[in-house]
Design an enzyme around this catalytic site. Structure first.
Site, PDB file in Angstrom:
ATOM      1  N   ASP A   1       0.772  -1.320   0.032  1.00  0.00           N
ATOM      2  CA  ASP A   1      -0.103  -0.073  -0.043  1.00  0.00           C
ATOM      3  C   ASP A   1       0.671   1.184   0.093  1.00  0.00           C
ATOM      4  OD1 ASP A   1      -1.760  -2.233   0.353  1.00  0.00           O
ATOM      5  OD2 ASP A   1      -3.135  -1.079   1.615  1.00  0.00           O
TER       6      ASP A   1
ATOM      7  N   GLU B   1      -3.716  -7.369  12.877  1.00  0.00           N
ATOM      8  CA  GLU B   1      -3.423  -7.122  11.653  1.00  0.00           C
ATOM      9  C   GLU B   1      -1.807  -6.730  11.657  1.00  0.00           C
ATOM     10  OE1 GLU B   1      -5.015  -3.800  10.071  1.00  0.00           O
ATOM     11  OE2 GLU B   1      -5.079  -4.452   7.993  1.00  0.00           O
TER      12      GLU B   1
HETATM   13  C1  6A9 Z   1     -10.970  -1.581   2.404  1.00  0.00           C
HETATM   14  C2  6A9 Z   1     -12.768  -1.326   4.206  1.00  0.00           C
HETATM   15  C3  6A9 Z   1     -15.027  -2.574   6.650  1.00  0.00           C
HETATM   16  C4  6A9 Z   1      -4.387  -4.210   3.391  1.00  0.00           C
HETATM   17  O1  6A9 Z   1      -5.442  -8.156   4.345  1.00  0.00           O
HETATM   18  C5  6A9 Z   1      -6.029  -7.585   3.238  1.00  0.00           C
HETATM   19  C6  6A9 Z   1      -5.306  -6.352   2.574  1.00  0.00           C
HETATM   20  C7  6A9 Z   1      -3.642  -6.913   2.342  1.00  0.00           C
HETATM   21  O2  6A9 Z   1      -3.749  -7.534   1.127  1.00  0.00           O
HETATM   22  C8  6A9 Z   1      -3.038  -5.587   2.085  1.00  0.00           C
HETATM   23  O3  6A9 Z   1      -1.581  -6.121   1.628  1.00  0.00           O
HETATM   24  N1  6A9 Z   1      -5.277  -5.359   3.822  1.00  0.00           N
HETATM   25  C9  6A9 Z   1      -2.828  -4.683   3.388  1.00  0.00           C
HETATM   26  O4  6A9 Z   1      -2.323  -3.450   2.840  1.00  0.00           O
HETATM   27  C10 6A9 Z   1      -6.779  -4.967   3.849  1.00  0.00           C
HETATM   28  C11 6A9 Z   1      -7.303  -4.194   3.043  1.00  0.00           C
HETATM   29  C12 6A9 Z   1      -8.744  -3.787   2.800  1.00  0.00           C
HETATM   30  C13 6A9 Z   1      -9.020  -3.060   1.661  1.00  0.00           C
HETATM   31  C14 6A9 Z   1     -10.599  -2.787   1.684  1.00  0.00           C
HETATM   32  C15 6A9 Z   1     -12.330  -1.835   2.589  1.00  0.00           C
HETATM   33  C16 6A9 Z   1     -13.724  -2.141   4.701  1.00  0.00           C
HETATM   34  O5  6A9 Z   1     -14.063  -1.652   6.084  1.00  0.00           O
END
Ligand code: 6A9
Length: 773
Positions: A510, A743
């Site tokens: 990100d 996380e």
């Molecule tokens: C947002 C908001 C209820 C961010 O673990 C999933 C991902 C990873 O793949 C990524 O490397 N996370 C990491 O930087 C979470 C991403 C969530 C994006 C969608 C929506 C929902 O709120």
């Protein structure tokens, strides 16, 4: 550049599935669509307790509960961080037969257990047991309401069997895949199951617009006009399901038939639910009471044995509590598996508007049951590193599902938001997936590991191979860099002036700092290293299935050539590996200066905008020492005698840079981006905190280099021990203190942060404990 007709054809290709035969094996004839053993399961990870079948329009069963506190009704159903539960999660779950979950709410706790019993032609029977006990936290709930529900999803029918005025004693039903079935709600008892308990009953029969509306329907039907009180005690009022008068206007045709059985009872108590499949002839008796206890015990014992055989934590001397923690981590990943069905919404360069992707199904683990209860492409590769060790056949099914979602171009959508329930968890601006967007191809890592541990049968690899080739080609062509053997993530943030550093969501990292000014001249180090792994795995797969492997092998060698790597990514002046691109460090976020509007008009709110004090130039990306710089080590591309290895090890171990007592931080403390906001509303994410997936790669790489003769062998081996111990002890401590895996972890305090529970890649702590890489 091309005509309308060609554009329409390309647009259609973007939403056409890949023509190769399906990677997923069809289920054996005369068994349910998902195969007999994994047909029913806890495949609704976004609810606290629920089951469904692995089929498109599945019957679902679930649990809601309510504290009946005066003036304070809290209905629990979908896992929400805002519920603020002190802890919840699976303590035991084998991914196939049974699971035991503990849910601590304020004032009470629930133990939810299920066990399946195979038989017949439709996925067999299952039973639930829910035990509720008082807790000494917060206001005591004198009575609790448990709401068991069953709902259809556009097909099938349910018939209630109501006893007295309002007790739903049982129901019978039929659906396409289940045939006939019945579900019985046993009488509530004390927690030992010995004596029946006094209870009040409510019952709701309603039509819902869809499964995503179930909570709303139940809430809308609640009234406080009921009272509970065993004979001779004062009556107390409580909320019960009553009548549902229909959804909001324009809510669409009801497609769900919903039956709710509400039991209101004093604590402690136990309730059981028994599902029986019509085609299961000659069952030994209902799976309830003592029979259920025995089945749960049998599966629990088998789980304990298999866990020790697989990970050997008792043999390694871990305490009982530490072993329980590791079991919970694995169980939560298994219990977090979901089955989703629906259509993505995708954008391609060939149309002006997003298009619907073909319908598809996905069986996958999820990063987080509360916040991200859906599939994420690169997360899944990490999840399968753990699950492949536990159950290679399960991992194979997951990989096949993901590859079957590929389009004719060889692209797989990064974030899978399939079905209406999944969509309710995602803000609109995040729904559309871009066909030019990649994500690290970690499924190759999972495949590599499967092949090394008995899950790489030629027949399986043959089914995958045509899709793997297309997937590989997709990266190789669409994410190519400006020179041969270089790569570039597409899809960086466009309006660069809005961000301190435009993000690269596709990389998975990100907001990790990259070139300040996105351009086609960029070379991304992490993607190059991922491609080196992908090439090597492709070469191995190709030779196992007796297909030409030479081209992959050549590519793997070129990408692992340390001299070429140096030329493209060693930034001598910075003393580290780096991205390359159009870059300046002289940037800052500042409040924009606005002109005064004409008198009488409102003052606009000034925003933070990026100011560039010195123009960017093509160069290695400075000020970004962190996870990206480590990639040649993380993915084990460096020769053991490379001086670069020594220098990365030193950066890793430096407390001024990446080392913390809790694991490696994502970005060096010396970076000007360290813990910096990217916009007013975008706090630092991959700019300091400790992330477990990358730390797992680091531990695994140190283990590797600690075993290879070379000038840094001792140093790597020592760092291996130290880093592993730091990670394991902190993740464990945080779990004990907070009740969850997280996380990310704060690089100064070790505290879990971001969303929770996050039993996605953070659960790789199990492999670190087991020292299985
Ligand atoms: C947002 C908001 C209820 C961010 O673990 C999933 C991902 C990873 O793949 C990524 O490397 N996370 C990491 O930087 C979470 C991403 C969530 C994006 C969608 C929506 C929902 O709120």
């Amino acid at each position: 550049a091309y005509g309308l007709y060609a554009r329409a054809r390309l647009a259609a290709r973007a939403v056409t599935l890949h023509p190769a035969p399906r990677a997923l094996l069809p289920p054996p004839p005369s068994s349910p669509p998902g195969g007999p053993l994994r047909f029913w399961g806890s495949y609704r990870p976004h609810v606290y307790f629920g089951m469904k079948t692995r089929s498109p329009r599945s019957l679902v069963a679930g649990l809601m509960w309510m504290h009946q506190l005066e003036g304070d009704v809290r209905l629990r159903h979908v896992c929400e961080q805002s519920d603020g539960l002190p802890r919840y999660g699976w303590l035991l779950h084998d991914g196939t037969h049974f699971g035991v979950q503990e849910i601590r709410d304020v004032g009470l706790s629930l133990q939810t257990e299920f066990v399946k019993r195979p038989g017949g032609r439709h996925g067999g029977d299952w039973s639930w047991r829910v035990t509720v006990r008082p807790e000494r936290t917060g206001p005591q709930a004198p009575i609790v309401s448990l709401l068991f529900y069953v709902a259809t999803d556009g097909q099938g029918a349910l018939q209630p069997l109501v006893e007295g005025k309002s007790r739903l004693r049982a129901l019978t039903g039929t659906t396409e895949e289940l045939g006939d079935f019945s579900l019985t709600f046993q009488q509530p008892t004390d927690e030992a199951g010995a004596a029946p308990l006094y209870a009040s009953y409510n019952y709701l029969q309603a039509k819902a617009e869809g499964l995503h509306r179930l909570t709303e329907v139940v809430k809308a039907s609640l009234t406080p006009r009921f009272s509970y009180g065993p004979p001779g005690t004062p009556q107390r009022r409580y909320f019960g399901v009553d009548v549902y008068r229909g959804g909001p206007p324009g809510g669409g045709e009801p497609r769900s038939q919903l039956l709710v059985h509400q039991v209101t009872v004093a604590l402690p108590c136990r309730l059981e639910v028994v599902f029986e499949s019509g085609s299961f002839a000659g069952r030994p008796g209902p799976l309830a009471g003592e029979a259920l206890t025995q089945e749960l015990e049998r599966h629990r014992a088998a789980f304990e044995q298999r866990f020790e055989d697989t990970f050997g934590l008792a043999a390694k001397g871990y305490s009982l509590q530490q072993q329980q923690f590791a079991k919970a981590a694995l169980s939560n990943m298994l219990g977090g598996m979901g089955y989703f069905y629906g259509q993505s919404l995708v954008r391609s360069p060939h149309t002006d508007h997003p298009q619907l992707y073909p319908e598809g199904s996905l069986f996958t683990a999820v990063p987080s049951r509360s916040f991200f209860p859906r599939g994420f492409l690169w997360d899944e590769g990490f999840h399968q590193l753990l699950l492949g060790r536990w159950d290679p056949a399960l991992s194979q099914e997951v990989l096949a599902h993901w590859l079957d979602l590929m389009n004719a171009e060889g692209w797989i959508p990064r974030e899978q938001i399939l079905g209406e329930e999944a969509r309710t968890k995602v803000p609109a601006e995040f729904v559309v997936q871009d066909t030019s967007a990649g994500n690290p191809p970690t499924l190759f890592l999972a495949l590599q590991q499967l092949m090394a541990h008995g899950g790489g049968e030629a027949s399986f690899l043959e089914r995958l191979f045509p899709r793997l080739e297309s997937w590989y080609q997709w990266y190789n062509e669409t994410q190519a860099g400006p020179e041969p053997y270089t790569f570039r993530w597409r899809g960086r943030d466009r309006e660069a002036e809005r961000f301190l550093n435009p993000k690269t969501l596709t990389s998975g990292l990100d907001d990790y700092p990259r070139a300040s000014h996105p351009s086609p001249d960029e070379r991304h180090l992490d993607l190059r290293c991922w491609m080196a792994v992908a090439s090597a795995v492709m070469a191995n797969v190709a030779s196992r299935v007796k297909k030409p492997a030479g081209e992959y092998r050549r590519m793997a060698e070129a990408l692992a050539d340390n001299a070429l790597l140096d030329r493209h990514h060693w930034a001598g002046a910075l003393g580290t590996f780096a991205d390359y691109g159009n870059h300046t460090l002289a940037v800052a976020l500042e409040r924009e200066r606005l002109r005064l509007p004409p008198p009488g008009q409102p003052l606009p709110t000034p925003q933070l905008v990026r100011v560039v004090r010195k123009p960017p130039k093509l160069q290695f990306v400075g000020g970004a020492l962190g996870y990206v710089s480590l990639f040649p080590l993380l993915l084990q591309l460096l020769h053991p005698d490379s001086p670069r290895l020594g220098s990365l090890l030193a950066d890793m171990r430096s407390e001024k840079k990446l080392w913390t007592p809790f694991g490696l931080r994502s970005l060096s403390r010396t970076s000007p981006f360290y813990l910096k906001h990217n916009t007013e509303h975008d706090p630092p994410y991959w700019r300091g905190p400790v992330w477990v997936n990358i730390n797992y790669l680091a531990v695994r790489a140190l283990h590797h280099y600690g075993q290879l003769a070379g000038p840094f062998q001792q140093q790597a081996a020592a760092l291996y021990q130290e880093l592993r111990a730091n990670l394991v002890s902190n993740i464990y401590r945080q779990y004990v203190e907070s009740g969850y895996l997280w996380e990310q972890y704060n690089d100064r305090t070790g505290q879990g942060q971001g969303c929770y529970p996050f039993t996605g890649w953070s659960a790789l702590v199990v492999l670190m404990m087991a020292e299985e890489y």
